[in-house]
Design a protein around this motif. Structure first.
Motif, short mmCIF file in Angstrom:
data_model
loop_
_atom_site.label_atom_id
_atom_site.label_comp_id
_atom_site.label_asym_id
_atom_site.label_seq_id
_atom_site.Cartn_x
_atom_site.Cartn_y
_atom_site.Cartn_z
N HIS A 1 0.76 -1.13 -0.16
CA HIS A 1 0.02 -0.02 -0.11
C HIS A 1 0.83 1.17 -0.03
O HIS A 1 2.15 1.22 0.05
N GLY A 2 0.28 2.48 -0.32
CA GLY A 2 0.94 3.75 -0.21
C GLY A 2 0.12 4.95 0.45
O GLY A 2 -0.77 4.78 0.43
N VAL A 3 0.85 5.86 0.48
CA VAL A 3 0.26 7.11 0.68
C VAL A 3 0.71 8.07 -0.10
O VAL A 3 1.91 8.20 -0.21
N VAL A 4 -0.21 9.02 -0.55
CA VAL A 4 0.37 10.03 -1.58
C VAL A 4 -0.14 11.39 -1.33
O VAL A 4 -1.39 11.41 -0.69
N SER A 5 0.58 12.50 -1.59
CA SER A 5 0.20 13.57 -1.48
C SER A 5 0.10 14.55 -2.63
O SER A 5 1.29 14.20 -3.56
N SER B 1 -8.28 -1.90 6.30
CA SER B 1 -7.01 -2.13 6.93
C SER B 1 -6.57 -0.91 7.39
O SER B 1 -6.46 0.18 6.96
N LYS B 2 -5.91 -0.85 8.89
CA LYS B 2 -5.32 0.11 9.21
C LYS B 2 -3.79 0.24 8.86
O LYS B 2 -3.15 -0.45 8.57
N VAL B 3 -3.48 1.54 8.74
CA VAL B 3 -2.16 1.86 7.94
C VAL B 3 -1.69 3.09 9.06
O VAL B 3 -2.36 3.81 9.54
N THR C 1 -5.75 6.98 8.06
CA THR C 1 -5.46 6.03 9.11
C THR C 1 -5.85 4.34 8.39
O THR C 1 -5.57 3.33 9.05
N HIS C 2 -6.65 4.40 7.33
CA HIS C 2 -6.93 3.09 6.91
C HIS C 2 -7.06 3.20 5.11
O HIS C 2 -6.84 4.11 4.57
N LEU C 3 -6.92 1.94 4.86
CA LEU C 3 -7.34 1.81 3.41
C LEU C 3 -8.63 1.69 3.09
O LEU C 3 -9.37 0.87 4.04
N PHE C 4 -9.12 1.67 2.18
CA PHE C 4 -10.44 1.33 1.86
C PHE C 4 -10.72 -0.08 1.75
O PHE C 4 -9.93 -0.51 1.00
N PRO C 5 -11.69 -0.77 2.18
CA PRO C 5 -11.69 -2.00 2.34
C PRO C 5 -11.98 -2.66 0.88
O PRO C 5 -12.51 -2.13 -0.11
#
Length: 491
Positions: free
Chosen positions: A243-247, A346-348, A357-361
């Motif tokens: 998974h990732g986080v993007v700005s 899922s918590k991230v 805080t989460h990924l969309f399920p």
């Protein structure tokens, strides 16, 4: 486009950046290929050869120009406009399907034989799926080399190469520089990389009006999955390997992108999904010219040219959110989606210290939800659970390689999914540029204020002049309202 030699020559001589990504110019005397807007002195016309893809130019023995960096051009707008096998194949290659599943996997997803897919891609793009995927790996490698502090072995692995030797040979062949030389050149002109964060610029064709694009994404943001912080739209991404986080933040000539990934192999997929969500490969000049042929639309276009269609990083996710938003306010839809995320996502960890805080399920997880826990009418519960079951079972395909007409049929066959839901999913989930929400209240209200027909059937007839860009017409019509979806977010 590349077959219209005179038009290509004019574009190169004018250094017209509107054609970047449409074709590539190879110079026989220097053995390099460039984007049309390359700032170097244009070569003599008799020395120019034009290719429809970077992969085709590379296959012909040309290397990428070090000055204009043609591998960083916006993608061809054709792949977002068309729904034929070649366009679907290009979207899937951009999603990394060839690297993960091979050409056989690509052909299976499209319902063709490998021979048919190879033939069609070579005829139109001058390169087969393996060559196209190789060019994509080279671009990913370059980004990682220039924007990260990863070791070269980690970069080779993250970019999808099978060995260090293949990685070295490909980079040298495509860019005429070794990986180490590429990094040394980058460190002289770029700021030091932040550990674990990849920072890059996402190019687009001008003009771009970001108001409705970022306004829509932020106004409908699901708590924990999306947010606006420090001038950037931020969200979590579910990706093939992790998974990732993007700005993402709008700039005058690019979109600033900061990515944190749990697996570097997901880089190209993450970039492709962000570009798709922000509709960065669109051709705004072609869109606006067509819409402006209608006098009633021309004034709207002139006020804020270059509006994009806010799309999504995941078609399944958007379809679920569309059903959650049926006949309720934007705030209520966010609340429903936030509850699903809290219960099943899922918590991230947010590596940037924000509120994600989460990924969309995923649909497999949502297939086990308890309908009784949903605070909505029974009919909508049935619609939602039936949709989730169909998506989880693969009975409805909303992926990058989906057939848009078939997807519409599959959605319309489900209980509780009418024309509005089908078209909004087609517009934002599938990316169909001609999707049209004739029954949408905001569209009808705006049309009436402009003196256009407000009844859905009559408006649909009038909208024929906007084809094949009716989804963009929807954005211009929506923008006549002062709803938050049309306004650039404020801190």
């Amino acid at each position: 486009m590349h077959e219209d030699r005179e038009r290509c020559i004019r574009a190169v001589q004018a250094k017209d950046d509107r054609f970047d990504g449409w074709f590539f110019t190879a110079v026989r005397t220097t053995r390099i290929y460039c984007r049309p807007s390359c700032p170097a002195v244009p070569p003599k016309p008799e020395n120019m050869t034009f290719y429809p893809s970077a992969a085709a130019a590379q296959a012909a023995g040309y290397r990428a120009c070090k000055r204009c960096r043609p591998d960083t051009s916006p993608g061809s707008p054709e792949w977002n406009v068309r729904a034929d096998a070649v366009a679907r194949a290009m979207r899937l290659i951009g999603e990394g399907v060839v690297d993960r599943e091979g050409v056989t996997g690509l052909a299976t997803r499209l319902g063709y034989s490998t021979r048919q897919i190879e033939r069609q891609l070579k005829e139109e793009l001058g390169a087969g799926p393996l060559a196209l995927a190789r060019a994509q790996r080279a671009q990913t490698a370059r980004i990682l080399i220039e924007t990260s502090a990863l070791s070269m072995s980690d970069i080779a692995y993250g970019a999808g190469f099978s060995s260090i030797r293949t990685f070295n040979d490909t980079v040298q062949e495509v860019f005429a520089l070794s990986p180490s030389e590429l990094r040394r050149r980058a460190t002289r002109t770029q700021a030091a990389a932040t550990p674990g964060v990849i920072t890059l610029r996402l190019p687009f064709r001008r003009p771009l009006t970001p108001d409705n694009l970022f306004g829509h994404l932020v106004a409908t943001a699901v708590p924990g999955v999306e947010e606006w912080r420090d001038g950037s739209y931020r969200r979590t991404l579910r990706l093939p390997y992790g998974h990732g986080v993007v700005s993402l933040a709008p700039r005058p000539d690019h979109i600033s992108c900061r990515l944190a990934l749990t697996d570097q192999r997901d880089l190209q997929v993450a970039i492709a999904r962000c570009r798709r969500m922000l509709d960065l490969d669109a051709d705004p000049v072609a869109v606006d010219e067509q819409l402006s042929r209608d006098p009633q639309m021309a004034e709207l276009v002139a006020k804020a040219p270059g509006r994009r269609v806010p799309r999504t990083v995941d078609g399944d996710e958007f379809a679920v959110r569309a059903v959650l938003g049926q006949q309720v306010s934007t705030a209520a839809a966010r609340t429903h989606a936030g509850r699903l995320v809290t219960a099943y996502g899922s918590k991230v960890e947010d590596p940037f210290g924000g509120g994600l805080t989460h990924l969309f399920p995923d649909m497999g997880t949502l297939a086990g939800l308890d309908p009784a826990a949903l605070a909505m009418p029974q009919s909508r519960r049935t619609t939602l659970t039936t949709l989730i079951a169909a998506l989880a079972a693969g009975e409805v395909d909303l992926g990058g390689g989906s057939d848009w007409a078939r997807a519409r049929e599959q959605l319309a066959a489900l209980p509780g999914i009418g024309p509005w839901t089908v078209e909004v999913v087609a517009m934002r989930g599938l990316g169909d540029p001609d999707a049209f929400l004739a029954s949408d209240l905001g569209v009808r209200k705006a049309a009436g204020a402009l003196g256009l027909p407000a009844a859905p059937a009559a408006l649909t007839r009038h909208a024929a002049v906007w084809q094949p860009w009716r989804a963009y017409a929807v954005q211009y019509l929506w923008a006549t309202d002062d709803h938050p979806i049309n306004l650039m977010p404020q801190e």
